[in-house]
Design an enzyme around this catalytic site. Structure first.
Site, PDB file in Angstrom:
ATOM      1  N   TRP A   1      -4.557   3.587   3.967  1.00 35.21           N
ATOM      2  CA  TRP A   1      -4.442   2.192   3.511  1.00 35.21           C
ATOM      3  C   TRP A   1      -3.521   1.454   4.492  1.00 35.21           C
ATOM      4  O   TRP A   1      -2.446   1.962   4.845  1.00 35.21           O
ATOM      5  CB  TRP A   1      -3.849   2.181   2.101  1.00 35.21           C
ATOM      6  CG  TRP A   1      -3.632   0.819   1.515  1.00 35.21           C
ATOM      7  CD1 TRP A   1      -4.529  -0.217   1.465  1.00 35.21           C
ATOM      8  CD2 TRP A   1      -2.432   0.350   0.878  1.00 35.21           C
ATOM      9  NE1 TRP A   1      -3.964  -1.285   0.836  1.00 35.21           N
ATOM     10  CE2 TRP A   1      -2.681  -0.976   0.459  1.00 35.21           C
ATOM     11  CE3 TRP A   1      -1.188   0.915   0.609  1.00 35.21           C
ATOM     12  CZ2 TRP A   1      -1.727  -1.742  -0.205  1.00 35.21           C
ATOM     13  CZ3 TRP A   1      -0.233   0.164  -0.050  1.00 35.21           C
ATOM     14  CH2 TRP A   1      -0.506  -1.146  -0.453  1.00 35.21           C
TER      15      TRP A   1
ATOM     16  N   ASP B   1       0.529   8.938  -3.412  1.00 30.54           N
ATOM     17  CA  ASP B   1       0.167   7.572  -3.758  1.00 30.54           C
ATOM     18  C   ASP B   1      -1.000   7.680  -4.732  1.00 30.54           C
ATOM     19  O   ASP B   1      -2.092   8.127  -4.355  1.00 30.54           O
ATOM     20  CB  ASP B   1      -0.234   6.805  -2.492  1.00 30.54           C
ATOM     21  CG  ASP B   1      -0.590   5.358  -2.791  1.00 30.54           C
ATOM     22  OD1 ASP B   1      -0.692   4.990  -3.981  1.00 30.54           O
ATOM     23  OD2 ASP B   1      -0.780   4.586  -1.833  1.00 30.54           O
TER      24      ASP B   1
ATOM     25  N   LYS C   1      -5.778  -0.996 -10.564  1.00 29.02           N
ATOM     26  CA  LYS C   1      -7.224  -0.734 -10.614  1.00 29.02           C
ATOM     27  C   LYS C   1      -7.639  -0.126 -11.949  1.00 29.02           C
ATOM     28  O   LYS C   1      -8.593  -0.578 -12.555  1.00 29.02           O
ATOM     29  CB  LYS C   1      -7.645   0.238  -9.505  1.00 29.02           C
ATOM     30  CG  LYS C   1      -6.857   0.153  -8.233  1.00 29.02           C
ATOM     31  CD  LYS C   1      -7.363  -0.900  -7.305  1.00 29.02           C
ATOM     32  CE  LYS C   1      -6.335  -1.122  -6.225  1.00 29.02           C
ATOM     33  NZ  LYS C   1      -6.861  -1.656  -5.015  1.00 29.02           N
TER      34      LYS C   1
END
Ligand code: KET
Length: 445
Positions: free
Chosen positions: A174, A255, A291
Protein backbone atom coordinates in the site's frame (compact mmCIF):
# COMPACT_ATOMS: atom_id res chain seq x y z
CA UNK A 1 22.93 5.14 20.85
CA UNK A 2 19.17 4.92 21.13
CA UNK A 3 18.87 8.06 23.18
CA UNK A 4 21.37 10.05 21.11
CA UNK A 5 19.62 9.36 17.80
CA UNK A 6 16.18 10.11 19.20
CA UNK A 7 17.35 13.36 20.74
CA UNK A 8 19.05 14.48 17.53
CA UNK A 9 15.80 13.82 15.71
CA UNK A 10 14.00 15.94 18.28
CA UNK A 11 16.57 18.74 17.93
CA UNK A 12 16.21 18.78 14.19
CA UNK A 13 12.45 19.11 14.46
CA UNK A 14 12.75 21.95 16.92
CA UNK A 15 15.29 23.78 14.82
CA UNK A 16 13.09 23.44 11.74
CA UNK A 17 10.22 24.94 13.69
CA UNK A 18 12.32 27.84 14.92
CA UNK A 19 13.95 28.35 11.52
CA UNK A 20 17.56 27.71 12.53
CA UNK A 21 18.03 24.79 10.24
CA UNK A 22 17.27 25.11 6.56
CA UNK A 23 17.64 21.73 4.87
CA UNK A 24 18.55 22.14 1.20
CA UNK A 25 17.42 18.73 0.11
CA UNK A 26 14.06 18.69 -1.62
CA UNK A 27 12.08 15.50 -1.84
CA UNK A 28 9.91 14.71 -4.83
CA UNK A 29 6.84 16.10 -3.14
CA UNK A 30 8.55 19.46 -2.75
CA UNK A 31 9.16 19.65 0.98
CA UNK A 32 12.45 20.90 2.32
CA UNK A 33 13.05 24.34 0.81
CA UNK A 34 13.19 27.20 3.24
CA UNK A 35 13.73 30.76 1.90
CA UNK A 36 12.90 34.17 3.24
CA UNK A 37 10.75 36.44 1.03
CA UNK A 38 12.73 38.78 -1.23
CA UNK A 39 10.32 41.71 -0.91
CA UNK A 40 7.60 42.67 1.53
CA UNK A 41 4.96 41.96 -1.13
CA UNK A 42 6.04 38.32 -1.49
CA UNK A 43 4.20 35.63 0.36
CA UNK A 44 6.39 33.96 2.94
CA UNK A 45 5.23 30.79 1.19
CA UNK A 46 6.15 32.00 -2.32
CA UNK A 47 8.60 29.12 -2.68
CA UNK A 48 6.15 26.39 -1.83
CA UNK A 49 6.05 23.96 -4.72
CA UNK A 50 2.81 22.40 -5.86
CA UNK A 51 2.78 18.82 -4.60
CA UNK A 52 1.49 15.98 -6.75
CA UNK A 53 -1.87 14.48 -5.82
CA UNK A 54 -1.83 11.29 -3.75
CA UNK A 55 -1.40 8.26 -6.06
CA UNK A 56 -4.60 6.64 -4.71
CA UNK A 57 -6.86 9.43 -3.41
CA UNK A 58 -5.84 11.64 -6.37
CA UNK A 59 -7.54 9.15 -8.70
CA UNK A 60 -10.92 10.12 -7.18
CA UNK A 61 -10.13 13.81 -7.69
CA UNK A 62 -9.44 13.20 -11.39
CA UNK A 63 -12.59 11.04 -11.66
CA UNK A 64 -14.77 13.76 -10.09
CA UNK A 65 -13.60 16.25 -12.73
CA UNK A 66 -14.54 13.99 -15.65
CA UNK A 67 -17.99 14.88 -17.08
CA UNK A 68 -18.36 11.59 -19.02
CA UNK A 69 -21.54 9.62 -18.19
CA UNK A 70 -19.70 6.32 -18.56
CA UNK A 71 -16.87 7.16 -16.17
CA UNK A 72 -15.93 4.51 -13.66
CA UNK A 73 -13.83 4.90 -10.50
CA UNK A 74 -11.85 1.76 -9.68
CA UNK A 75 -9.12 3.67 -7.86
CA UNK A 76 -9.73 3.87 -4.14
CA UNK A 77 -10.62 0.71 -2.25
CA UNK A 78 -14.15 1.65 -1.24
CA UNK A 79 -17.11 -0.71 -1.49
CA UNK A 80 -19.95 0.09 -3.87
CA UNK A 81 -23.32 -1.63 -4.33
CA UNK A 82 -24.51 -3.24 -7.59
CA UNK A 83 -25.99 0.20 -8.30
CA UNK A 84 -22.56 1.78 -7.90
CA UNK A 85 -23.51 3.57 -4.67
CA UNK A 86 -21.56 3.77 -1.39
CA UNK A 87 -23.04 1.44 1.24
CA UNK A 88 -23.92 2.25 4.83
CA UNK A 89 -24.40 -1.11 6.50
CA UNK A 90 -27.80 -1.80 7.98
CA UNK A 91 -26.20 -2.68 11.34
CA UNK A 92 -24.43 0.67 11.34
CA UNK A 93 -27.76 2.48 10.81
CA UNK A 94 -29.29 0.44 13.65
CA UNK A 95 -26.38 1.16 16.00
CA UNK A 96 -26.56 4.87 15.17
CA UNK A 97 -30.29 4.91 16.01
CA UNK A 98 -29.59 3.28 19.35
CA UNK A 99 -26.88 5.83 20.07
CA UNK A 100 -29.02 8.82 19.10
CA UNK A 101 -31.95 7.61 21.22
CA UNK A 102 -29.80 7.02 24.28
CA UNK A 103 -30.11 10.36 26.13
CA UNK A 104 -27.49 9.29 28.63
CA UNK A 105 -24.81 9.53 25.96
CA UNK A 106 -22.69 12.66 26.08
CA UNK A 107 -19.95 14.18 23.96
CA UNK A 108 -17.26 14.40 26.60
CA UNK A 109 -13.61 13.79 25.68
CA UNK A 110 -12.66 10.14 25.54
CA UNK A 111 -9.57 9.04 27.48
CA UNK A 112 -6.30 9.35 25.51
CA UNK A 113 -6.46 5.63 24.66
CA UNK A 114 -10.09 5.85 23.50
CA UNK A 115 -13.22 3.94 24.39
CA UNK A 116 -12.42 1.07 26.78
CA UNK A 117 -15.15 -1.26 25.45
CA UNK A 118 -14.13 -0.63 21.90
CA UNK A 119 -10.52 -1.50 22.69
CA UNK A 120 -11.38 -4.77 24.44
CA UNK A 121 -13.77 -5.84 21.71
CA UNK A 122 -11.30 -4.95 18.94
CA UNK A 123 -8.57 -7.08 20.52
CA UNK A 124 -11.06 -9.96 20.79
CA UNK A 125 -12.11 -9.56 17.19
CA UNK A 126 -8.61 -9.94 15.82
CA UNK A 127 -7.11 -12.33 18.41
CA UNK A 128 -10.17 -14.48 19.16
CA UNK A 129 -12.47 -14.36 22.20
CA UNK A 130 -10.54 -17.08 24.01
CA UNK A 131 -7.07 -15.73 23.25
CA UNK A 132 -4.66 -16.57 26.10
CA UNK A 133 -2.84 -13.29 25.37
CA UNK A 134 -6.03 -11.34 26.19
CA UNK A 135 -6.85 -13.49 29.20
CA UNK A 136 -3.32 -12.96 30.51
CA UNK A 137 -3.54 -9.16 30.03
CA UNK A 138 -0.62 -9.28 27.63
CA UNK A 139 -2.30 -7.02 25.09
CA UNK A 140 -2.57 -3.28 25.18
CA UNK A 141 -5.05 -1.78 22.73
CA UNK A 142 -5.52 1.89 21.94
CA UNK A 143 -8.22 3.38 19.74
CA UNK A 144 -6.66 5.28 16.84
CA UNK A 145 -7.67 7.16 13.70
CA UNK A 146 -8.51 4.19 11.50
CA UNK A 147 -5.82 1.93 10.05
CA UNK A 148 -3.52 4.77 9.02
CA UNK A 149 -3.54 6.38 12.47
CA UNK A 150 -2.95 3.00 14.13
CA UNK A 151 0.08 2.37 11.93
CA UNK A 152 1.41 5.84 12.63
CA UNK A 153 1.01 5.62 16.41
CA UNK A 154 2.68 2.19 16.38
CA UNK A 155 5.51 3.55 14.23
CA UNK A 156 6.06 6.55 16.51
CA UNK A 157 6.17 4.26 19.54
CA UNK A 158 8.74 2.01 17.84
CA UNK A 159 10.90 4.97 16.83
CA UNK A 160 11.01 6.08 20.46
CA UNK A 161 11.25 2.79 22.32
CA UNK A 162 12.59 0.02 20.12
CA UNK A 163 16.27 -0.63 19.58
CA UNK A 164 16.00 -1.58 15.92
CA UNK A 165 14.99 1.25 13.58
CA UNK A 166 14.63 -0.67 10.33
CA UNK A 167 11.27 -1.82 9.04
CA UNK A 168 10.87 -4.17 6.07
CA UNK A 169 7.75 -3.64 3.99
CA UNK A 170 6.66 -5.89 1.10
CA UNK A 171 7.37 -4.95 -2.51
CA UNK A 172 4.87 -3.81 -3.61
CA UNK A 173 2.68 -2.59 -0.77
CA UNK A 174 0.00 0.00 0.00
CA UNK A 175 1.49 3.32 -1.14
CA UNK A 176 1.19 5.02 2.23
CA UNK A 177 3.24 2.50 4.22
CA UNK A 178 6.66 3.84 3.25
CA UNK A 179 5.66 7.43 4.08
CA UNK A 180 4.09 6.58 7.43
CA UNK A 181 7.16 4.74 8.68
CA UNK A 182 9.70 7.17 7.24
CA UNK A 183 7.97 10.19 8.78
CA UNK A 184 7.90 8.42 12.13
CA UNK A 185 11.68 8.18 11.94
CA UNK A 186 12.18 4.56 10.91
CA UNK A 187 14.36 3.37 8.04
CA UNK A 188 12.26 1.62 5.43
CA UNK A 189 13.56 -1.32 3.40
CA UNK A 190 11.61 -3.70 1.21
CA UNK A 191 11.40 -7.46 0.98
CA UNK A 192 10.46 -9.36 -2.17
CA UNK A 193 6.80 -10.36 -2.16
CA UNK A 194 5.19 -10.52 -5.58
CA UNK A 195 6.45 -12.35 -8.62
CA UNK A 196 5.09 -10.64 -11.77
CA UNK A 197 5.88 -13.71 -13.88
CA UNK A 198 3.81 -16.19 -11.86
CA UNK A 199 1.51 -13.42 -10.57
CA UNK A 200 1.89 -15.17 -7.24
CA UNK A 201 3.90 -14.96 -4.04
CA UNK A 202 7.69 -14.97 -4.34
CA UNK A 203 8.07 -17.05 -1.18
CA UNK A 204 11.72 -17.85 -1.90
CA UNK A 205 12.62 -14.17 -2.32
CA UNK A 206 10.60 -13.25 0.76
CA UNK A 207 12.36 -15.83 2.94
CA UNK A 208 15.78 -14.84 1.58
CA UNK A 209 15.21 -11.13 2.19
CA UNK A 210 13.83 -11.57 5.70
CA UNK A 211 16.55 -14.15 6.34
CA UNK A 212 19.20 -11.52 5.67
CA UNK A 213 17.46 -8.75 7.66
CA UNK A 214 19.31 -7.65 10.79
CA UNK A 215 18.17 -9.33 13.98
CA UNK A 216 15.26 -7.50 15.59
CA UNK A 217 14.17 -5.68 12.41
CA UNK A 218 10.47 -4.85 12.18
CA UNK A 219 8.51 -6.63 9.44
CA UNK A 220 5.28 -5.25 8.08
CA UNK A 221 2.84 -8.00 7.10
CA UNK A 222 -0.63 -7.66 5.56
CA UNK A 223 -2.86 -9.83 7.75
CA UNK A 224 -4.96 -10.81 4.72
CA UNK A 225 -6.01 -9.53 1.29
CA UNK A 226 -2.61 -8.06 0.46
CA UNK A 227 -2.93 -4.62 -1.14
CA UNK A 228 -2.29 -4.12 -4.06
CA UNK A 229 -1.52 -7.67 -5.23
CA UNK A 230 -4.43 -9.70 -3.82
CA UNK A 231 -1.86 -12.44 -3.17
CA UNK A 232 -1.70 -13.95 0.32
CA UNK A 233 0.61 -16.66 1.66
CA UNK A 234 -1.01 -20.06 2.21
CA UNK A 235 -1.23 -21.26 5.82
CA UNK A 236 1.87 -23.42 5.26
CA UNK A 237 3.75 -20.40 3.91
CA UNK A 238 2.59 -18.30 6.86
CA UNK A 239 4.04 -20.97 9.11
CA UNK A 240 7.37 -20.78 7.26
CA UNK A 241 7.35 -16.99 7.59
CA UNK A 242 6.48 -17.21 11.27
CA UNK A 243 9.30 -19.64 12.01
CA UNK A 244 11.83 -17.45 10.23
CA UNK A 245 10.61 -14.28 11.94
CA UNK A 246 10.77 -15.87 15.37
CA UNK A 247 14.13 -17.57 14.77
CA UNK A 248 15.68 -14.19 13.85
CA UNK A 249 13.84 -12.27 16.59
CA UNK A 250 12.25 -10.03 13.97
CA UNK A 251 9.26 -8.02 15.18
CA UNK A 252 6.02 -8.58 13.20
CA UNK A 253 3.76 -5.58 12.59
CA UNK A 254 0.43 -6.65 11.08
CA UNK A 255 -1.68 -4.30 9.04
CA UNK A 256 -5.23 -5.66 9.24
CA UNK A 257 -7.33 -3.42 7.02
CA UNK A 258 -9.50 -6.11 5.43
CA UNK A 259 -10.56 -8.60 8.12
CA UNK A 260 -13.61 -10.39 6.73
CA UNK A 261 -13.15 -9.01 3.23
CA UNK A 262 -10.83 -11.75 1.99
CA UNK A 263 -12.75 -14.92 2.79
CA UNK A 264 -16.00 -13.46 4.09
CA UNK A 265 -15.13 -14.89 7.54
CA UNK A 266 -13.70 -12.74 10.32
CA UNK A 267 -12.01 -15.71 12.01
CA UNK A 268 -10.56 -17.11 8.83
CA UNK A 269 -9.02 -13.76 7.91
CA UNK A 270 -7.41 -13.45 11.35
CA UNK A 271 -5.59 -16.77 11.15
CA UNK A 272 -2.20 -15.33 10.21
CA UNK A 273 -2.23 -12.95 13.18
CA UNK A 274 -3.45 -15.61 15.60
CA UNK A 275 -0.68 -17.95 14.49
CA UNK A 276 1.90 -15.37 15.54
CA UNK A 277 0.19 -14.62 18.84
CA UNK A 278 -0.21 -18.31 19.70
CA UNK A 279 3.57 -18.79 19.78
CA UNK A 280 3.87 -16.40 22.71
CA UNK A 281 6.01 -13.90 20.82
CA UNK A 282 5.43 -10.17 20.62
CA UNK A 283 3.70 -8.36 17.77
CA UNK A 284 1.92 -5.19 16.66
CA UNK A 285 -1.49 -5.12 14.98
CA UNK A 286 -3.13 -2.13 13.29
CA UNK A 287 -6.85 -2.67 12.71
CA UNK A 288 -9.20 -0.66 10.53
CA UNK A 289 -13.01 -0.67 10.46
CA UNK A 290 -13.06 1.42 7.29
CA UNK A 291 -13.76 -1.46 4.94
CA UNK A 292 -15.31 -4.24 6.99
CA UNK A 293 -17.89 -1.97 8.66
CA UNK A 294 -17.94 0.60 5.86
CA UNK A 295 -16.90 3.30 8.35
CA UNK A 296 -14.36 4.93 6.02
CA UNK A 297 -14.98 8.53 7.01
CA UNK A 298 -15.51 7.84 10.71
CA UNK A 299 -11.79 7.08 11.07
CA UNK A 300 -12.08 4.23 13.51
CA UNK A 301 -9.34 1.71 14.17
CA UNK A 302 -7.13 0.25 16.85
CA UNK A 303 -3.51 -0.49 17.59
CA UNK A 304 -2.83 -3.59 19.67
CA UNK A 305 0.58 -4.48 21.01
CA UNK A 306 0.97 -8.02 22.27
CA UNK A 307 3.70 -8.22 24.92
CA UNK A 308 5.33 -11.03 26.88
CA UNK A 309 4.11 -9.93 30.30
CA UNK A 310 1.19 -7.97 31.68
CA UNK A 311 3.55 -5.56 33.37
CA UNK A 312 5.33 -4.72 30.10
CA UNK A 313 1.95 -4.31 28.38
CA UNK A 314 0.81 -1.77 30.94
CA UNK A 315 4.08 0.19 30.72
CA UNK A 316 3.84 0.15 26.92
CA UNK A 317 0.33 1.58 27.21
CA UNK A 318 1.54 4.38 29.46
CA UNK A 319 4.04 5.36 26.74
CA UNK A 320 1.47 5.11 23.95
CA UNK A 321 -0.44 7.80 25.80
CA UNK A 322 2.60 10.06 25.55
CA UNK A 323 2.69 9.47 21.80
CA UNK A 324 -1.01 10.18 21.32
CA UNK A 325 -1.59 13.17 23.60
CA UNK A 326 0.55 15.68 21.67
CA UNK A 327 -0.56 14.26 18.32
CA UNK A 328 -4.37 14.54 18.55
CA UNK A 329 -5.05 14.37 22.29
CA UNK A 330 -7.72 11.68 22.17
CA UNK A 331 -9.74 9.95 19.45
CA UNK A 332 -13.27 10.73 18.21
CA UNK A 333 -16.19 9.10 20.01
CA UNK A 334 -18.83 8.45 17.39
CA UNK A 335 -17.29 5.76 15.16
CA UNK A 336 -15.92 3.80 18.09
CA UNK A 337 -19.35 3.88 19.76
CA UNK A 338 -20.93 2.45 16.60
CA UNK A 339 -18.36 -0.35 16.49
CA UNK A 340 -18.66 -1.26 20.15
CA UNK A 341 -22.48 -1.20 19.96
CA UNK A 342 -22.30 -3.73 17.13
CA UNK A 343 -19.57 -5.90 18.62
CA UNK A 344 -21.19 -6.29 22.01
CA UNK A 345 -24.71 -7.10 20.84
CA UNK A 346 -25.09 -10.72 19.77
CA UNK A 347 -27.80 -9.97 17.19
CA UNK A 348 -26.11 -6.95 15.66
CA UNK A 349 -22.83 -8.85 15.50
CA UNK A 350 -24.52 -11.74 13.75
CA UNK A 351 -26.16 -9.40 11.26
CA UNK A 352 -22.83 -7.68 10.64
CA UNK A 353 -21.15 -10.98 9.73
CA UNK A 354 -23.90 -11.59 7.16
CA UNK A 355 -23.58 -8.13 5.63
CA UNK A 356 -19.81 -8.52 5.51
CA UNK A 357 -20.10 -11.90 3.84
CA UNK A 358 -22.48 -10.39 1.28
CA UNK A 359 -19.90 -7.69 0.42
CA UNK A 360 -17.10 -10.27 0.12
CA UNK A 361 -19.32 -12.53 -2.03
CA UNK A 362 -20.29 -9.69 -4.35
CA UNK A 363 -16.61 -9.00 -4.96
CA UNK A 364 -15.99 -12.68 -5.74
CA UNK A 365 -18.90 -12.59 -8.20
CA UNK A 366 -17.36 -9.53 -9.87
CA UNK A 367 -14.10 -11.47 -10.26
CA UNK A 368 -15.91 -14.31 -12.06
CA UNK A 369 -17.87 -11.95 -14.28
CA UNK A 370 -14.81 -9.96 -15.33
CA UNK A 371 -12.85 -13.15 -16.03
CA UNK A 372 -15.73 -14.53 -18.14
CA UNK A 373 -16.12 -11.24 -20.00
CA UNK A 374 -12.44 -11.24 -20.99
CA UNK A 375 -12.60 -14.87 -22.04
CA UNK A 376 -15.69 -14.17 -24.12
CA UNK A 377 -13.76 -11.40 -25.91
CA UNK A 378 -10.76 -13.70 -26.35
CA UNK A 379 -8.60 -11.01 -24.82
CA UNK A 380 -4.95 -12.07 -25.19
CA UNK A 381 -3.30 -13.23 -21.97
CA UNK A 382 -4.02 -15.48 -19.01
CA UNK A 383 -6.52 -13.70 -16.80
CA UNK A 384 -6.96 -16.46 -14.23
CA UNK A 385 -5.28 -14.26 -11.59
CA UNK A 386 -8.50 -12.21 -11.54
CA UNK A 387 -10.31 -15.14 -9.92
CA UNK A 388 -7.32 -16.35 -7.89
CA UNK A 389 -6.52 -13.05 -6.17
CA UNK A 390 -8.07 -12.27 -2.81
CA UNK A 391 -9.81 -9.25 -1.30
CA UNK A 392 -10.79 -5.90 -2.66
CA UNK A 393 -8.30 -5.53 -5.49
CA UNK A 394 -7.11 -7.17 -8.66
CA UNK A 395 -3.53 -6.45 -9.61
CA UNK A 396 -4.25 -6.72 -13.32
CA UNK A 397 -0.75 -6.64 -14.77
CA UNK A 398 -1.78 -3.71 -17.01
CA UNK A 399 1.10 -1.27 -17.41
CA UNK A 400 1.04 2.49 -16.85
CA UNK A 401 0.58 3.23 -20.57
CA UNK A 402 -2.36 0.87 -20.77
CA UNK A 403 -3.89 2.45 -17.67
CA UNK A 404 -3.48 5.94 -19.19
CA UNK A 405 -5.11 4.68 -22.40
CA UNK A 406 -8.08 3.23 -20.49
CA UNK A 407 -8.60 6.48 -18.61
CA UNK A 408 -8.30 8.62 -21.74
CA UNK A 409 -10.41 6.46 -24.08
CA UNK A 410 -12.82 4.74 -21.70
CA UNK A 411 -12.96 7.09 -18.67
CA UNK A 412 -11.94 4.25 -16.39
CA UNK A 413 -9.96 5.47 -13.38
CA UNK A 414 -7.47 3.27 -11.54
CA UNK A 415 -4.06 3.54 -9.92
CA UNK A 416 -1.14 3.68 -12.35
CA UNK A 417 0.23 0.32 -11.15
CA UNK A 418 -2.76 -1.42 -12.78
CA UNK A 419 -4.65 -2.10 -9.55
CA UNK A 420 -8.43 -2.10 -9.83
CA UNK A 421 -10.89 -2.06 -6.97
CA UNK A 422 -13.23 -4.98 -7.65
CA UNK A 423 -15.61 -3.49 -5.10
CA UNK A 424 -16.21 -0.55 -7.44
CA UNK A 425 -17.55 -2.80 -10.22
CA UNK A 426 -21.06 -4.01 -10.96
CA UNK A 427 -22.63 -6.36 -13.52
CA UNK A 428 -23.63 -3.26 -15.44
CA UNK A 429 -20.10 -1.82 -15.70
CA UNK A 430 -18.15 -5.04 -16.31
CA UNK A 431 -18.71 -5.09 -20.12
CA UNK A 432 -17.31 -1.55 -20.34
CA UNK A 433 -14.25 -2.50 -18.31
CA UNK A 434 -13.71 -5.69 -20.31
CA UNK A 435 -13.93 -3.70 -23.59
CA UNK A 436 -11.38 -1.24 -22.21
CA UNK A 437 -8.94 -3.94 -21.08
CA UNK A 438 -9.32 -5.73 -24.39
CA UNK A 439 -8.60 -2.54 -26.33
CA UNK A 440 -5.68 -1.65 -24.05
CA UNK A 441 -3.87 -4.97 -24.37
CA UNK A 442 -4.49 -5.27 -28.10
CA UNK A 443 -3.49 -1.66 -28.86
CA UNK A 444 -0.66 -0.96 -26.43
CA UNK A 445 2.12 -3.36 -25.51
N1 KET B 1 -3.68 -0.49 5.26
C1 KET B 1 -3.93 -0.92 4.01
C2 KET B 1 -3.25 -2.15 3.52
C3 KET B 1 -4.85 -0.21 3.22
O1 KET B 1 -5.09 -0.68 2.01
C4 KET B 1 -5.46 0.95 3.71
C5 KET B 1 -6.35 1.74 2.87
C6 KET B 1 -5.16 1.33 5.03
C7 KET B 1 -4.26 0.59 5.77
C8 KET B 1 -5.74 2.54 5.69
O2 KET B 1 -7.08 2.61 5.74
P1 KET B 1 -7.83 3.57 6.78
O3 KET B 1 -8.86 4.24 5.97
O4 KET B 1 -6.82 4.53 7.35
O5 KET B 1 -8.37 2.66 7.81
N2 KET B 1 -6.40 1.60 1.60
C9 KET B 1 -7.30 2.24 0.64
C10 KET B 1 -7.61 3.68 0.89
C11 KET B 1 -6.41 4.58 1.01
O6 KET B 1 -5.47 4.49 0.22
O7 KET B 1 -6.45 5.39 1.96
C12 KET B 1 -6.74 1.99 -0.77
O8 KET B 1 -5.68 1.39 -0.93
O9 KET B 1 -7.43 2.37 -1.72
Amino acid sequence: MKSSSSSSRGDRRLSILSGHLAPRTIDKEGSGIFCSPTSAADSVFANVLRAPEDPILGVTIAYNKDPSPVKLNLGVGAYRTEEGKPLVLNVVRQAEKLLVNDRSRVKEYLPIVGLADFNKLSAKLILGADSPAILGNLVTTVQCLSGTGSLRVGAEFLARHYYQRTIYIPNPTWGNHGKIFTLAGLTVKTYRYYDPVTRGLNIQGLLEDLGSAPSGAIVLLHACAHNPTGVDPTLEQWEQIRRLIRSKSLLPFFDSAYQGFASGSLDEDARSVRMFVADGGECFIAQSYAKNMGLYGERVGALSIVCRTADVASRVESQLKLVIRPMYSNPPIHGASIVSTILKDRNLYQEWTLELKAMADRIITMRKQLFDALRARETPGDWSHIIKQIGMFTFTGLNTKQVTFMTREYHIYMTSDGRISMAGLSSRTIPHLADAIHAAVTTIV
